[in-house]
Scaffold this motif. Structure first.
Motif, PDB file in Angstrom:
ATOM      1  N   LEU A 243      -1.947   7.027  -8.064  1.00  0.00           N
ATOM      2  CA  LEU A 243      -1.618   6.931  -6.632  1.00  0.00           C
ATOM      3  C   LEU A 243      -0.592   7.989  -6.222  1.00  0.00           C
ATOM      4  O   LEU A 243      -0.665   8.550  -5.125  1.00  0.00           O
ATOM      5  CB  LEU A 243      -1.072   5.538  -6.311  1.00  0.00           C
ATOM      6  CG  LEU A 243      -2.091   4.395  -6.235  1.00  0.00           C
ATOM      7  CD1 LEU A 243      -1.373   3.066  -6.086  1.00  0.00           C
ATOM      8  CD2 LEU A 243      -3.040   4.606  -5.055  1.00  0.00           C
ATOM      9  N   SER A 244       0.376   8.239  -7.104  1.00  0.00           N
ATOM     10  CA  SER A 244       1.420   9.232  -6.808  1.00  0.00           C
ATOM     11  C   SER A 244       0.805  10.625  -6.644  1.00  0.00           C
ATOM     12  O   SER A 244       1.221  11.404  -5.774  1.00  0.00           O
ATOM     13  CB  SER A 244       2.467   9.259  -7.919  1.00  0.00           C
ATOM     14  OG  SER A 244       3.153   8.032  -7.981  1.00  0.00           O
TER      15      SER A 244
ATOM     16  N   TYR B  57       3.479  11.776  -4.049  1.00  0.00           N
ATOM     17  CA  TYR B  57       4.752  11.047  -4.105  1.00  0.00           C
ATOM     18  C   TYR B  57       5.480  11.499  -5.371  1.00  0.00           C
ATOM     19  O   TYR B  57       5.220  10.995  -6.460  1.00  0.00           O
ATOM     20  CB  TYR B  57       4.471   9.550  -4.116  1.00  0.00           C
ATOM     21  CG  TYR B  57       5.694   8.663  -4.123  1.00  0.00           C
ATOM     22  CD1 TYR B  57       6.868   9.015  -3.471  1.00  0.00           C
ATOM     23  CD2 TYR B  57       5.658   7.423  -4.774  1.00  0.00           C
ATOM     24  CE1 TYR B  57       7.972   8.188  -3.471  1.00  0.00           C
ATOM     25  CE2 TYR B  57       6.762   6.583  -4.781  1.00  0.00           C
ATOM     26  CZ  TYR B  57       7.908   6.973  -4.127  1.00  0.00           C
ATOM     27  OH  TYR B  57       8.999   6.138  -4.136  1.00  0.00           O
TER      28      TYR B  57
ATOM     29  N   ASP C  38      -2.308  11.221  -5.670  1.00  0.00           N
ATOM     30  CA  ASP C  38      -3.082  11.215  -4.424  1.00  0.00           C
ATOM     31  C   ASP C  38      -2.192  11.364  -3.198  1.00  0.00           C
ATOM     32  O   ASP C  38      -2.531  12.047  -2.230  1.00  0.00           O
ATOM     33  CB  ASP C  38      -3.889   9.917  -4.307  1.00  0.00           C
ATOM     34  CG  ASP C  38      -4.998   9.831  -5.355  1.00  0.00           C
ATOM     35  OD1 ASP C  38      -5.361  10.889  -5.918  1.00  0.00           O
ATOM     36  OD2 ASP C  38      -5.479   8.712  -5.618  1.00  0.00           O
ATOM     37  N   LEU C  39      -1.024  10.691  -3.238  1.00  0.00           N
ATOM     38  CA  LEU C  39      -0.128  10.681  -2.080  1.00  0.00           C
ATOM     39  C   LEU C  39       0.946  11.767  -2.148  1.00  0.00           C
ATOM     40  O   LEU C  39       1.775  11.879  -1.252  1.00  0.00           O
ATOM     41  CB  LEU C  39       0.547   9.319  -1.959  1.00  0.00           C
ATOM     42  CG  LEU C  39      -0.372   8.110  -1.718  1.00  0.00           C
ATOM     43  CD1 LEU C  39       0.439   6.822  -1.743  1.00  0.00           C
ATOM     44  CD2 LEU C  39      -1.104   8.249  -0.389  1.00  0.00           C
TER      45      LEU C  39
ATOM     46  N   SER D 144       0.856  -1.190   0.000  1.00  0.00           N
ATOM     47  CA  SER D 144       0.000   0.000   0.000  1.00  0.00           C
ATOM     48  C   SER D 144       0.886   1.232   0.000  1.00  0.00           C
ATOM     49  O   SER D 144       2.099   1.150   0.233  1.00  0.00           O
ATOM     50  CB  SER D 144      -0.917   0.005   1.233  1.00  0.00           C
ATOM     51  OG  SER D 144      -0.128   0.020   2.427  1.00  0.00           O
ATOM     52  N   GLY D 145       0.275   2.392  -0.271  1.00  0.00           N
ATOM     53  CA  GLY D 145       1.009   3.649  -0.238  1.00  0.00           C
ATOM     54  C   GLY D 145       2.128   3.697  -1.263  1.00  0.00           C
ATOM     55  O   GLY D 145       1.992   3.209  -2.387  1.00  0.00           O
ATOM     56  N   GLU D 146       3.262   4.285  -0.859  1.00  0.00           N
ATOM     57  CA  GLU D 146       4.396   4.452  -1.775  1.00  0.00           C
ATOM     58  C   GLU D 146       4.976   3.119  -2.216  1.00  0.00           C
ATOM     59  O   GLU D 146       5.459   2.988  -3.344  1.00  0.00           O
ATOM     60  CB  GLU D 146       5.482   5.306  -1.108  1.00  0.00           C
ATOM     61  CG  GLU D 146       5.066   6.754  -0.895  1.00  0.00           C
ATOM     62  CD  GLU D 146       6.169   7.603  -0.297  1.00  0.00           C
ATOM     63  OE1 GLU D 146       7.270   7.057  -0.065  1.00  0.00           O
ATOM     64  OE2 GLU D 146       5.939   8.807  -0.056  1.00  0.00           O
ATOM     65  N   LYS D 147       4.891   2.113  -1.326  1.00  0.00           N
ATOM     66  CA  LYS D 147       5.402   0.789  -1.681  1.00  0.00           C
ATOM     67  C   LYS D 147       4.630   0.203  -2.856  1.00  0.00           C
ATOM     68  O   LYS D 147       5.204  -0.380  -3.784  1.00  0.00           O
ATOM     69  CB  LYS D 147       5.312  -0.146  -0.462  1.00  0.00           C
ATOM     70  CG  LYS D 147       5.820  -1.560  -0.728  1.00  0.00           C
ATOM     71  CD  LYS D 147       7.293  -1.566  -1.083  1.00  0.00           C
ATOM     72  CE  LYS D 147       7.795  -2.988  -1.276  1.00  0.00           C
ATOM     73  NZ  LYS D 147       9.196  -3.035  -1.720  1.00  0.00           N
ATOM     74  N   ARG D 148       3.309   0.394  -2.856  1.00  0.00           N
ATOM     75  CA  ARG D 148       2.492  -0.120  -3.962  1.00  0.00           C
ATOM     76  C   ARG D 148       2.836   0.608  -5.262  1.00  0.00           C
ATOM     77  O   ARG D 148       2.876   0.000  -6.340  1.00  0.00           O
ATOM     78  CB  ARG D 148       1.006   0.035  -3.634  1.00  0.00           C
ATOM     79  CG  ARG D 148       0.096  -0.615  -4.684  1.00  0.00           C
ATOM     80  CD  ARG D 148      -1.359  -0.495  -4.295  1.00  0.00           C
ATOM     81  NE  ARG D 148      -2.232  -1.076  -5.305  1.00  0.00           N
ATOM     82  CZ  ARG D 148      -2.608  -2.345  -5.362  1.00  0.00           C
ATOM     83  NH1 ARG D 148      -2.170  -3.197  -4.449  1.00  0.00           N
ATOM     84  NH2 ARG D 148      -3.420  -2.778  -6.316  1.00  0.00           N
TER      85      ARG D 148
END
Length: 611
Positions: A91-92, A97, A94-95, A58-62
């Motif tokens: 995802l990047s 990243y 959203d987070l 999940s998060g940056e790992k995903r």
């Protein structure tokens, strides 16, 4: 003035050219060996492992795992590569990243490139380049600049392609960044390959391969082998190139194939070799495989050259009409992706072919097109700019080589100074070591003679008092009785008498002898026995037993030559010691010298007396 300066630069290049060395199989073999070693030692990511990791991340790992899945799929399936890259991009955002976002933009630009959508690819690359955060991520920046150089090359904007790659190489050199250098050399090699300057292309390709091997970047191995084989074909001929492709196919058996995008160009290049060798059936087979892959994946970037190869094949087969259709297909597909260098090549062939077939209007049209594209690709200004850029690079290389030589010179001076210091230290250390050696030798010699003298004296004394043995024991007990009482005198006398008797029976030669077992033999408790040994024998149990063993051993070594020349392990065990280490330690502690030295000196003394 500009023309004059250009001629001066050209003259300079002819003098200081850094290229031109002959490429041989001996040159390439160390690289192929290095590739094989890398493949054998590197663990390449497996799809099932990546998917399992993604499911639990999940998060940056995903995001990072999605980007790894993009890398896994990019040469296998652009559909799946895009799927995982799009998720990473979303995802990047959203987070927030930044690294993941920038990588996903660069990845999408590369997807557009292999699909032949050069305008979209360049647009994204320029968008990425304008992002201030890009400076914080040198690998992403290097990939972006390399992609831009690729696009410029495919468009035939060679001066821009080379300038972009050269700027990237200088950045890598300044920062001593191996990854940036690796990517820059890839772009320069690609540029020279398109110009048909195969020796320069191979030279830069091998420079890049040095960094691939250093960084263990296994994902670039298959494309690099294909490039080497293609350029070797142009420089050395079909035989050497096919040997490299055999190596390529051999690697495919040991690790997973690189994917359709690479496989399609490999098939095309192998087909080129077979066309040249007039093995037309094999060429047809490989071209059909290439077309199947290209059509299935819509690799628009590959289509123009695939059609050109098919045209060459049909010409070799004597089918000019089909060859003309192939060239027209090549022209249309190159026009769609704005591959001007292919348009130039195809228009020239179509001009000649139409003229030979009697189609004068078509021949005239393609002649005009060829001249027009040639003028746009290589104006006097752009050609001069390329020469100046090459001069700039070579001057930069000469300057860097000069710096390296200066560093080496300083390094050599430091090395000589260090060697002198090491030599001086070694000499001084050797002097003191020699003094120490002779000092230790003299000390050991004195210890030996003292030990031998005492042992001989004790042996003689033992022989003299054998008749009065009982009296000696009683005297010992009586003497002990005058000391301060620590135990009942009767108990002490009984224990000491029995102990002396056991000494005569050499109980200590039993390696399993312990305080507990000895107390049982003497029919007393361990405490009393320990007190008697401590006070009457002036030693703890361990030292007491070892002293008895050493005394016994010394007497036997003096009297028994055959025993003296036995193996030390045998001597140790027959003297009651469990192992050699215990034996060495006890002997050295008691006498100050090693048993091997004592035996050696005994033998030397005996030899001197015999002589």
């Amino acid at each position: 003035m500009l023309i004059r300066r250009t001629w001066i630069i050209l003259l300079f290049l002819s003098i200081v050219s850094v290229y031109g060395h002959e490429i041989t199989s001996n040159t390439l073999q160390p690289y192929l060996d290095g590739i094989k070693k890398l493949v054998e030692n590197q663990q390449f990511p497996k799809l099932e492992d990546l998917l399992a990791e993604r499911a639990n991340a999940s998060g940056e790992k995903r995001i990072d795992v999605n980007l790894e899945l993009y890398t896994y799929y990019i040469f296998k399936s652009t559909e799946f590569a895009k799927k995982y890259n799009d998720e990473a991009n979303a995802l990047s955002k959203d987070l927030n990243y930044e690294k993941g976002y920038l990588r996903s933009i660069g990845n999408q630009a590369f997807i557009y490139f292999i699909e032949g959508q050069f305008d979209k690819s360049m647009e994204l690359a320029c968008q990425l380049e304008s992002n201030e955060k890009l400076q914080d991520f040198s690998k992403i920046k290097a990939d972006t600049e390399t992609l831009k150089s690729y696009i410029f090359t495919e468009r035939g904007e060679y001066d821009l392609a080379y300038e972009t790659a050269l700027n990237l190489l200088e950045e890598g050199d300044d920062a001593e960044d191996s990854y940036t250098r690796m990517r820059a050399y890839s772009a320069i090699s690609h540029f020279y390959l398109r110009l048909g300057e195969y020796e320069k292309a191979l030279d830069n390709c091998l420079h890049g391969l040095d960094y691939i091997l250093e960084l263990k970047e296994g994902r670039f191995i298959f494309p690099k082998i294909d490039e080497i084989a293609r350029m070797t074909h142009k420089l050395k001929g079909s035989k050497e190139a096919l040997e490299i492709y055999d190596f390529y196919l051999e690697l495919e058996e040991s690790i997973e194939a690189p994917g359709d995008y690479i496989q399609s160009v490999v098939y095309m290049n192998i087909a080129t070799i077979y066309i040249e060798e007039l093995e037309l059936d094999k060429a047809q087979d490989f071209l059909n495989k290439a077309f199947d892959i290209i059509e299935a994946n819509n690799y628009r970037f590959r289509k123009p050259r695939a059609h050109v190869l098919m045209a060459l094949l049909h010409l070799k087969q004597g089918d000019s009409i089909t060859a003309q259709k192939d060239y027209n297909n090549a022209y249309q597909s190159a026009k769609e992706i704005k591959a001007f260098d292919v348009i130039k090549e195809v228009s020239k062939e179509l001009s000649l072919l139409n003229k030979a077939m009697g189609y004068s209007d078509e021949a005239e049209y393609f002649t005009s097109l060829y001249l027009s594209v040639s003028d746009s690709l290589f104006s006097v200004e752009s050609e001069q700019r390329l020469r100046i850029l090459e001069a700039r690079r070579r001057i930069s290389e000469i300057s860097r080589q000069k710096e390296i030589l200066e560093i080496k010179s300083k390094s050599q001076e430091e090395r000589y100074r260090l060697l002198f210091i090491i030599f001086a230290i070694t000499l001084i250390s050797g002097f003191f070591a020699t003094l120490s050696y002779f000092k230790v030798k003299r000390k050991n010699k004195l210890l030996f003679y003292r030990t031998k003298e005492l042992a001989v004296e004790k042996l003689n004394q033992k022989k003299r008092v054998e008749i009065g043995e009982v009296k000696e024991v009683k005297t010992s007990v009586a003497k002990a009785s005058t000391t301060k009482s620590y135990l009942d005198e009767d108990v002490k006398e009984i224990i000491l008498t029995k102990l002396n008797r056991l000494e005569d029976e050499a109980f200590f030669l039993n390696s399993k002898c312990s305080l507990h077992s000895l107390a049982e033999v003497l029919q007393t408790n361990q405490k009393y026995l320990s007190q008697v040994i401590n006070h009457e024998k002036n030693a703890n149990f361990s030292n007491y037993i070892n002293d008895l063993r050493i005394n016994y051993l010394l007497n036997r070594l003096l009297e028994d030559k055959e025993y003296r020349n036995s193996k030390l392990a045998y001597i140790a065990t027959t003297s009651g010691f469990n192992n050699l280490n215990t034996f060495y330690s006890a002997f050295k502690k008691r006498l100050g010298i090693l048993p091997s030295y004592f035996i050696e000196k005994l033998n030397e003394d005996e030899a001197k007396r015999s002589f």
